[in-house]
Write a protein that holds these residues in place. Structure first.
Motif, PDB file in Angstrom:
ATOM      1  N   GLU A 267       4.345  66.146  24.325  1.00 28.88           N
ATOM      2  CA  GLU A 267       3.235  66.647  25.126  1.00 28.88           C
ATOM      3  C   GLU A 267       3.695  67.661  26.167  1.00 28.88           C
ATOM      4  OE1 GLU A 267       1.486  64.029  28.148  1.00 28.88           O
ATOM      5  OE2 GLU A 267       3.059  62.593  27.708  1.00 28.88           O
TER       6      GLU A 267
ATOM      7  N   THR B 204      -1.830  65.780  25.153  1.00 27.95           N
ATOM      8  CA  THR B 204      -1.277  64.470  25.460  1.00 27.95           C
ATOM      9  C   THR B 204      -0.348  64.043  24.325  1.00 27.95           C
ATOM     10  OG1 THR B 204      -3.055  63.262  24.339  1.00 27.95           O
ATOM     11  CG2 THR B 204      -3.394  63.820  26.671  1.00 27.95           C
ATOM     12  N   GLN B 205       0.517  63.079  24.608  1.00 26.94           N
ATOM     13  CA  GLN B 205       1.425  62.616  23.566  1.00 26.94           C
ATOM     14  C   GLN B 205       0.660  61.947  22.427  1.00 26.94           C
ATOM     15  OE1 GLN B 205       4.640  63.437  23.471  1.00 26.94           O
ATOM     16  NE2 GLN B 205       4.621  62.590  21.394  1.00 26.94           N
TER      17      GLN B 205
ATOM     18  N   GLU C 252       3.302  58.675  31.545  1.00 25.55           N
ATOM     19  CA  GLU C 252       2.578  59.589  32.429  1.00 25.55           C
ATOM     20  C   GLU C 252       3.072  59.519  33.867  1.00 25.55           C
ATOM     21  OE1 GLU C 252      -1.654  59.464  32.216  1.00 25.55           O
ATOM     22  OE2 GLU C 252      -1.715  59.242  30.043  1.00 25.55           O
TER      23      GLU C 252
ATOM     24  N   THR D 169      -1.527  64.722  34.328  1.00 27.01           N
ATOM     25  CA  THR D 169      -0.451  63.738  34.207  1.00 27.01           C
ATOM     26  C   THR D 169       0.575  63.885  35.316  1.00 27.01           C
ATOM     27  OG1 THR D 169      -0.717  63.642  31.807  1.00 27.01           O
ATOM     28  CG2 THR D 169       1.385  62.917  32.708  1.00 27.01           C
TER      29      THR D 169
ATOM     30  N   ALA E 234     -10.108  63.157  30.928  1.00 30.51           N
ATOM     31  CA  ALA E 234      -8.878  63.343  30.160  1.00 30.51           C
ATOM     32  C   ALA E 234      -8.144  64.619  30.525  1.00 30.51           C
ATOM     33  CB  ALA E 234      -9.197  63.334  28.666  1.00 30.51           C
TER      34      ALA E 234
END
Length: 392
Positions: free
Chosen positions: A109, A114-115, A163, A197, A240
């Protein structure tokens, strides 16, 4: 600036959008660097980020550690991650990059992704993992993969460990600078640009260390309160993409324009969003004593020179935000286990030592922290090359 080992531009046959992969350097035949997605991403940007990854890897070189730094690389896709077509574009990019990911590019990420999303797209593209190129270097692949998977499953107060570790490293960089300057944590004011994050975790760790978060900025604008914001409430109200639901704001919280974060009265300014956020024109609005680069390349070089002339110290991204990448490898190679406190302790110790070394070197050489970090890298890269060779 050295010439990258590999630089390529991919054009999507469906949308015409472009993606980029730059491998700056290989160590033991492998490179490391995340994949970002943002509107306007360029090959030049990805090239700079790949070089930065080489530096981050070298800065964490510990001859006694199990984790041996890899080479540096980076991927980028020119697309707004909110675009409805973004995910299928990501899958096609990873499918096109599959030979490189399988062989020598480990990724994960970065800005806009995101991962979880990278993992899902990688599986759909036919990859075993986004970091599978490193597997041949592991002593016990099965145990290492389980350890990393277990670490990614760890949550602290509802937020994934993956995160949090990067923000822990950024916060420790801030605290180290304050401690060296003899500035108490209590009463030190902080402004964080970007509450995703990295920025969100940084704000949390600094608030818990006793600093006062007086402003945060997201895509909707700046939220400020000179008495301090309720960081936990803001984090809980993010979507998100790191955008805060304004319904949680308290009576004393003010909504300011998007660029107001630059000039907020604070000792510490943490740009934790996009690259190139502070330029020659807007740097004059900065009143902070320290700019701590949680984002990649947020301060343009010409702006940094002007800031230095005004006694504003920039702590560079190649050191400050290197904790996330290092945590991946500390965990996978077995320097630490899948445990939050162990991860935070190791991150704090490593980052404090690195920032201390950088600031001491800058003071001794009469240079900037960035120049000092570059000097440390220049000493370590030949040592790594002597031990492992340039490409093998």
């Amino acid at each position: 600036m050295t010439t990258p080992l590999l630089s390529l531009t991919w054009t999507d046959h469906v949308t015409g959008r472009q993606g980029f992969l730059v491998v700056d350097r290989l160590v033991r035949g492998v490179s490391s660097g995340g994949l970002r997605m943002r509107e306007g991403c360029t090959l030049e940007e990805v090239t700079g980020l790949a070089r930065g990854m080489t530096m981050k890897e070298a800065l964490h070189y510990n001859p006694q550690g199990r984790y041996v730094p890899l080479g540096g690389a980076k991927g980028g896709i020119d697309c707004d991650p909110r675009d409805p077509a973004a995910y299928t574009l990501l899958v096609r990019f990873l499918r096109a990059m599959r030979p490189y990911v399988e062989s020598f590019w480990t990724t994960g990420e970065d800005l806009g992704l995101t991962q979880d999303l990278v993992d899902r797209a990688a599986a759909e593209a036919g990859l075993v993992s986004s970091v599978q190129a490193v597997y041949p270097l592991l002593d016990d692949e099965k145990a290492a993969r389980k350890r990393l998977a277990d670490a990614f499953a760890v949550e602290v107060d509802g937020i994934g460990l993956d995160e949090l570790v990067g923000g822990c490293g950024v916060a420790e960089s801030v605290l180290t600078a304050l401690d060296r300057a003899g500035v108490p944590h209590a009463g030190t004011r902080v402004c964080v640009q970007g509450l995703g994050t990295m920025g969100g975790a940084t704000a949390r760790f600094l608030a818990r260390a006793g600093l006062t978060i007086v402003a945060v900025a997201d895509i909707k604008g700046t939220i400020a309160n000179p008495e301090g914001l309720d960081v936990e409430a803001l984090l809980a109200a993010r979507d998100a993409y790191g955008t805060v639901d304004r319904a949680v704001l308290r009576p004393g919280d003010r909504e300011l324009p998007g660029d107001a974060w630059l000039s907020v009265d604070a000792e510490v300014l943490v740009p934790a969003a996009v690259s190139y956020a502070i330029d020659v024109a807007n740097q004059e609005r900065v009143t902070a004593r320290w700019i701590v680069e949680a984002a990649n390349m947020p301060v343009l070089p010409a702006a940094e020179a002007l800031l230095a002339a005004r006694a504003v110290t920039v702590l560079p991204d190649v050191v400050v935000n290197s904790g996330t990448n290092a945590w991946w490898w500390w965990t996978l190679f077995g320097d630490i286990g899948a445990d939050a406190e162990e991860a935070f302790t190791h991150t704090r110790r490593s980052m404090r030592a690195l920032v201390e070394q950088m600031l001491a070197r800058a003071e001794a050489d009469g240079t900037s922290p960035r120049a000092a970090a570059h000097a440390i890298v220049a000493e370590r890269l030949p040592a790594i090359a002597e031990r492992f060779g340039w490409y093998r």
